[in-house]
Design an enzyme around this catalytic site. Structure first.
Site, PDB file in Angstrom:
ATOM      1  N   THR A 153     -19.745   5.149  -8.267  1.00 31.24           N
ATOM      2  CA  THR A 153     -19.088   5.161  -6.474  1.00 31.24           C
ATOM      3  C   THR A 153     -20.128   5.333  -6.167  1.00 31.24           C
ATOM      4  O   THR A 153     -21.322   5.871  -6.785  1.00 31.24           O
ATOM      5  CB  THR A 153     -17.831   5.802  -6.476  1.00 31.24           C
ATOM      6  OG1 THR A 153     -18.333   5.615  -4.645  1.00 31.24           O
ATOM      7  CG2 THR A 153     -17.952   7.677  -6.665  1.00 31.24           C
ATOM      8  N   GLU A 169     -20.103   6.264  -3.289  1.00 32.07           N
ATOM      9  CA  GLU A 169     -19.944   8.111  -2.925  1.00 32.07           C
ATOM     10  C   GLU A 169     -21.114   9.041  -3.245  1.00 32.07           C
ATOM     11  O   GLU A 169     -21.607   9.812  -2.853  1.00 32.07           O
ATOM     12  CB  GLU A 169     -18.648   8.214  -3.369  1.00 32.07           C
ATOM     13  CG  GLU A 169     -17.924   7.919  -2.517  1.00 32.07           C
ATOM     14  CD  GLU A 169     -17.793   8.271  -0.656  1.00 32.07           C
ATOM     15  OE1 GLU A 169     -18.214   9.335  -0.015  1.00 32.07           O
ATOM     16  OE2 GLU A 169     -17.882   7.288  -0.019  1.00 32.07           O
ATOM     17  N   LYS A 200     -18.239  12.624  -9.326  1.00 34.41           N
ATOM     18  CA  LYS A 200     -18.568  11.887  -9.885  1.00 34.41           C
ATOM     19  C   LYS A 200     -20.401  11.748 -10.323  1.00 34.41           C
ATOM     20  O   LYS A 200     -20.874  10.830 -11.494  1.00 34.41           O
ATOM     21  CB  LYS A 200     -18.283  10.645  -9.239  1.00 34.41           C
ATOM     22  CG  LYS A 200     -16.781  10.395  -8.872  1.00 34.41           C
ATOM     23  CD  LYS A 200     -15.865   9.401 -10.130  1.00 34.41           C
ATOM     24  CE  LYS A 200     -15.246   8.644  -9.735  1.00 34.41           C
ATOM     25  NZ  LYS A 200     -14.164   8.219 -10.857  1.00 34.41           N
TER      26      LYS A 200
HETATM   27  P1  NAP Z   1      -6.753   5.030  -7.708  1.00 39.07           P
HETATM   28  O1  NAP Z   1      -5.907   3.568  -7.572  1.00 39.07           O
HETATM   29  O2  NAP Z   1      -6.315   6.237  -7.252  1.00 39.07           O
HETATM   30  O3  NAP Z   1      -5.973   4.619  -9.552  1.00 39.07           O
HETATM   31  C1  NAP Z   1      -6.093   6.096 -10.389  1.00 39.07           C
HETATM   32  C2  NAP Z   1      -5.569   6.439 -11.569  1.00 39.07           C
HETATM   33  O4  NAP Z   1      -6.195   7.558 -11.625  1.00 39.07           O
HETATM   34  C3  NAP Z   1      -4.113   6.576 -10.935  1.00 39.07           C
HETATM   35  O5  NAP Z   1      -3.869   5.258 -12.345  1.00 39.07           O
HETATM   36  C4  NAP Z   1      -4.013   7.487 -11.158  1.00 39.07           C
HETATM   37  O6  NAP Z   1      -2.566   8.143 -12.465  1.00 39.07           O
HETATM   38  C5  NAP Z   1      -4.955   7.978 -12.422  1.00 39.07           C
HETATM   39  N1  NAP Z   1      -5.296   8.783 -12.836  1.00 39.07           N
HETATM   40  C6  NAP Z   1      -5.812  10.046 -12.082  1.00 39.07           C
HETATM   41  N2  NAP Z   1      -5.223  12.269 -12.089  1.00 39.07           N
HETATM   42  C7  NAP Z   1      -5.414  11.475 -13.279  1.00 39.07           C
HETATM   43  C8  NAP Z   1      -5.202  12.057 -14.935  1.00 39.07           C
HETATM   44  N3  NAP Z   1      -5.498  13.130 -14.410  1.00 39.07           N
HETATM   45  N4  NAP Z   1      -5.665  11.955 -15.880  1.00 39.07           N
HETATM   46  C9  NAP Z   1      -5.303  10.524 -15.976  1.00 39.07           C
HETATM   47  N5  NAP Z   1      -5.411   9.648 -14.561  1.00 39.07           N
HETATM   48  C10 NAP Z   1      -5.397   9.983 -13.460  1.00 39.07           C
HETATM   49  O7  NAP Z   1      -8.453   4.622  -7.641  1.00 39.07           O
HETATM   50  P2  NAP Z   1      -9.002   2.900  -7.731  1.00 39.07           P
HETATM   51  O8  NAP Z   1      -9.078   2.877  -6.240  1.00 39.07           O
HETATM   52  O9  NAP Z   1      -8.044   2.101  -8.517  1.00 39.07           O
HETATM   53  O10 NAP Z   1     -10.105   3.387  -7.999  1.00 39.07           O
HETATM   54  C11 NAP Z   1     -10.717   2.638  -9.951  1.00 39.07           C
HETATM   55  C12 NAP Z   1     -11.874   3.893 -10.203  1.00 39.07           C
HETATM   56  O11 NAP Z   1     -13.008   3.582  -9.917  1.00 39.07           O
HETATM   57  C13 NAP Z   1     -11.102   5.494 -10.071  1.00 39.07           C
HETATM   58  O12 NAP Z   1     -11.961   5.823 -10.967  1.00 39.07           O
HETATM   59  C14 NAP Z   1     -12.200   5.392  -8.474  1.00 39.07           C
HETATM   60  O13 NAP Z   1     -12.472   7.112  -8.090  1.00 39.07           O
HETATM   61  C15 NAP Z   1     -13.901   4.405  -8.962  1.00 39.07           C
HETATM   62  N6  NAP Z   1     -14.216   4.397  -7.795  1.00 39.07           N
HETATM   63  C16 NAP Z   1     -13.101   3.460  -6.521  1.00 39.07           C
HETATM   64  C17 NAP Z   1     -13.455   2.287  -5.730  1.00 39.07           C
HETATM   65  C18 NAP Z   1     -12.866   2.240  -4.799  1.00 39.07           C
HETATM   66  O14 NAP Z   1     -13.418   1.732  -3.843  1.00 39.07           O
HETATM   67  N7  NAP Z   1     -11.371   1.229  -4.904  1.00 39.07           N
HETATM   68  C19 NAP Z   1     -15.146   2.225  -5.942  1.00 39.07           C
HETATM   69  C20 NAP Z   1     -15.683   2.997  -6.468  1.00 39.07           C
HETATM   70  C21 NAP Z   1     -15.320   4.259  -7.665  1.00 39.07           C
HETATM   71  P3  NAP Z   1      -1.362   8.174 -11.435  1.00 39.07           P
HETATM   72  O15 NAP Z   1      -0.789   6.217 -10.871  1.00 39.07           O
HETATM   73  O16 NAP Z   1      -0.404   8.806 -12.003  1.00 39.07           O
HETATM   74  O17 NAP Z   1      -1.199   8.636 -10.276  1.00 39.07           O
HETATM   75  O1  F7E Z   2     -12.377   6.136   3.999  1.00 40.41           O
HETATM   76  C1  F7E Z   2     -12.788   7.299   7.534  1.00 40.41           C
HETATM   77  C2  F7E Z   2     -12.932   8.449   6.326  1.00 40.41           C
HETATM   78  O2  F7E Z   2     -10.781   6.909   2.340  1.00 40.41           O
HETATM   79  C3  F7E Z   2     -13.039   5.518   4.284  1.00 40.41           C
HETATM   80  C4  F7E Z   2     -12.512   5.753  -2.592  1.00 40.41           C
HETATM   81  O3  F7E Z   2     -12.288   4.686  -3.038  1.00 40.41           O
HETATM   82  O4  F7E Z   2     -14.240   4.622  -1.324  1.00 40.41           O
HETATM   83  C5  F7E Z   2     -12.979   4.843  -1.126  1.00 40.41           C
HETATM   84  O5  F7E Z   2     -13.493   6.671  -0.396  1.00 40.41           O
HETATM   85  C6  F7E Z   2     -13.189   5.708   5.626  1.00 40.41           C
HETATM   86  C7  F7E Z   2     -14.383   7.581   5.355  1.00 40.41           C
HETATM   87  O6  F7E Z   2     -12.241   5.927   1.388  1.00 40.41           O
HETATM   88  C8  F7E Z   2      -9.182   7.655   8.602  1.00 40.41           C
HETATM   89  O7  F7E Z   2     -13.447   9.123   7.616  1.00 40.41           O
HETATM   90  C9  F7E Z   2     -11.167   6.656   9.436  1.00 40.41           C
HETATM   91  O8  F7E Z   2     -15.249   7.591   6.386  1.00 40.41           O
HETATM   92  O9  F7E Z   2     -10.810   4.821   2.926  1.00 40.41           O
HETATM   93  P1  F7E Z   2     -11.139   5.955   2.474  1.00 40.41           P
HETATM   94  P2  F7E Z   2     -13.295   6.213   0.956  1.00 40.41           P
HETATM   95  O10 F7E Z   2     -13.113   7.851   1.232  1.00 40.41           O
HETATM   96  O11 F7E Z   2     -15.113   5.755   1.424  1.00 40.41           O
HETATM   97  C10 F7E Z   2     -15.542   5.091  -2.723  1.00 40.41           C
HETATM   98  C11 F7E Z   2     -16.020   4.347  -2.655  1.00 40.41           C
HETATM   99  C12 F7E Z   2     -14.132   5.743  -3.609  1.00 40.41           C
HETATM  100  O12 F7E Z   2     -15.705   5.864  -4.988  1.00 40.41           O
HETATM  101  C13 F7E Z   2     -13.003   6.678  -3.138  1.00 40.41           C
HETATM  102  O13 F7E Z   2     -12.974   6.937  -4.776  1.00 40.41           O
HETATM  103  O14 F7E Z   2     -12.666   5.845   6.984  1.00 40.41           O
HETATM  104  N1  F7E Z   2     -11.610   7.163   8.254  1.00 40.41           N
HETATM  105  N2  F7E Z   2      -9.876   7.513   9.479  1.00 40.41           N
HETATM  106  C14 F7E Z   2     -10.057   7.141   7.174  1.00 40.41           C
HETATM  107  N3  F7E Z   2      -9.585   7.346   5.799  1.00 40.41           N
HETATM  108  C15 F7E Z   2      -8.775   8.003   5.498  1.00 40.41           C
HETATM  109  N4  F7E Z   2      -8.185   7.876   4.446  1.00 40.41           N
HETATM  110  N5  F7E Z   2      -7.406   7.556   6.148  1.00 40.41           N
HETATM  111  C16 F7E Z   2      -7.573   7.572   8.055  1.00 40.41           C
HETATM  112  O15 F7E Z   2      -6.961   7.964   8.506  1.00 40.41           O
END
Ligand code: NAP
Ligand code: F7E
Length: 357
Positions: free
Chosen positions: A132, A134, A160
């Protein structure tokens, strides 16, 4: 020709569900790990499981958890995958401050459990790790690429970071085909409802439909490089089709504030939002009516924030031929239109039922 077999952890999540669809369309047999839950948690893959043809022949679900290695080993043995996509995670950054140990257990140790399972088996599988942006945290480099230093700013990011390095270590030490995709934020109609983009698309739709009057947010000035999840899922697959294992940034190379996302969401709905006040007293007001629709709640601020993310995906473009297709405005439009239509249908249905009573 024998179909390729993929195993997806996190198949019920945003990326897992798109990836399952993508791989099934490519002719793969897909195995997915689902967690046991007291309520139904497979909404994002319902359209796949309700198709008998797919469910009987190409998609196999296994109960499991990244914290349970004996179960993971059993699934590896049963599925014998050619490719493993480790997408399962406690993926919410803010929540990771509340449950840091669990986040590490799943995100960091979950990854080593799978890698060690591969190492101890005779499988010649490829392994994808969901790394990520992050990891970069508050980086002084812009735009961030595969050579940028890491500076993680949350328990999520630190967990991560372990996973990222153990993937590299197992690649070098044991010659496992293991690759990191360092993905910048990617969103969609299937994004979890507590992430900021989906929270905005749902709540803006509710305001326009008169279901709520206003909603609260945290830091509006954080900048993110937001792309569209289906575009990124194709990149994830391409990373494992490469001849050699490697690490790749996937991003859009465009950054926007949370504030800009909100402004664009209201524009999609034919409204303009203006901002008044500063800090915790700031309000978002509809220009036409003067109605206050957004306020700030300190509960949504993080102990440590990542202020600015912007990704440089030139390596993925050059080596994988990958590029994002969806623009920022198209992304916002897709999400807001989807939530508005979905809520409108359910509101009309409720009014209809209410009128019948
Ligand atoms: P998501 O919608 O939160 O999905 C997470 C998945 O992980 C769900 O299927 C969840 O199952 C499963 N999970 C959670 N805890 C688990 C456990 N203990 N054992 C097995 N499975 C578990 O995440 P996403 O946005 O699709 O992201 C996919 C991956 O990419 C994650 O690893 C995330 O950290 C990474 N990532 C995401 C982003 C982004 O912007 N979306 C960017 C960079 C990296 P349940 O449905 O049962 O909760
Ligand atoms: O926050 C701000 C918050 O929770 C984005 C995950 O998929 O992407 C995701 O992480 C921004 C942050 O995503 C609210 O402070 C303001 O600056 O949508 P987010 P994230 O933290 O960027 C990365 C790449 C991953 O890997 C992660 O798994 O938005 N913000 N107000 C808020 N965020 C939330 N959630 N809720 C608010 O009310």
């Amino acid at each position: 020709m024998k179909s390729k077999v993929a195993l997806i952890t996190g198949i019920t999540g945003q990326d897992g569900s798109y990836l399952a669809e993508f791989l099934i369309n490519k002719g793969y047999i897909v195995h997915g790990i689902v967690r046991s839950s007291s309520s139904f948690n497979r909404e994002r893959i319902d359209h796949l499981t309700s198709n008998k043809e797919i469910f009987h022949n190409t998609l196999f679900l296994h109960y499991g958890d990244l914290i349970d290695s004996s179960n993971l080993n059993r699934i590896l043995e049963k599925a014998e995958p050619d490719e493993i996509y480790n997408l399962g995670a406690q993926s919410h950054v803010q929540v990771s401050f509340e449950i840091p140990e669990y986040s590490a257990e799943v995100n960091a140790l979950g990854t080593i459990r799978l890698l060690d399972g591969i190492r101890n088996s005779s499988l010649r599988t490829k392994f994808y790790q969901a790394s990520t942006s992050e990891l970069f945290g508050n980086s002084s480099t812009s735009a961030q690429n595969e050579d940028t230093n890491f500076n993680p700013r949350s328990p999520y990011a630190v967990s991560k970071l372990y996973a990222y390095w153990i993937v590299k270590n197992y690649r070098e030490a044991y010659n496992i085909f293991a690759s990191n995709g360092i993905l910048f934020n990617h969103e969609s109609e299937r994004r979890g409802e507590t992430f900021v983009t989906r929270k905005v698309s749902i709540n803006v739709s509710k305001i326009i439909l008169g279901i709520i009057n206003k909603f609260s947010l945290g830091n509006l000035d954080a900048k993110r490089d937001w792309g569209y999840a289906p575009d990124f899922v194709e990149g994830i697959w391409k990373i494992l089709q490469s001849d050699t294992p490697d690490d790749f940034v996937l991003a859009t190379n465009e950054t926007h504030t949370v504030r800009e996302f909100i402004e664009e969401a209201f524009i999609v709905m034919g409204e303009e939002i203006i901002w008044e006040g500063k800090g915790l007293d700031e309000k978002g007001i509809l220009k036409k009516t003067g109605k206050e629709v957004i306020d700030i709640d300190k509960r949504y601020f993080r102990p440590t924030e990542v202020d600015f993310l912007l990704g440089d995906y030139s390596k993925a473009k050059q080596k994988l031929g990958w590029e994002p297709k969806t623009t920022f405005n198209e992304l916002v439009r897709k999400m807001v239109t989807y939530d508005y239509n979905k809520l409108k249908i359910s509101t009309n249905r409720n009014v209809h039922i209410f009128n019948k009573l």
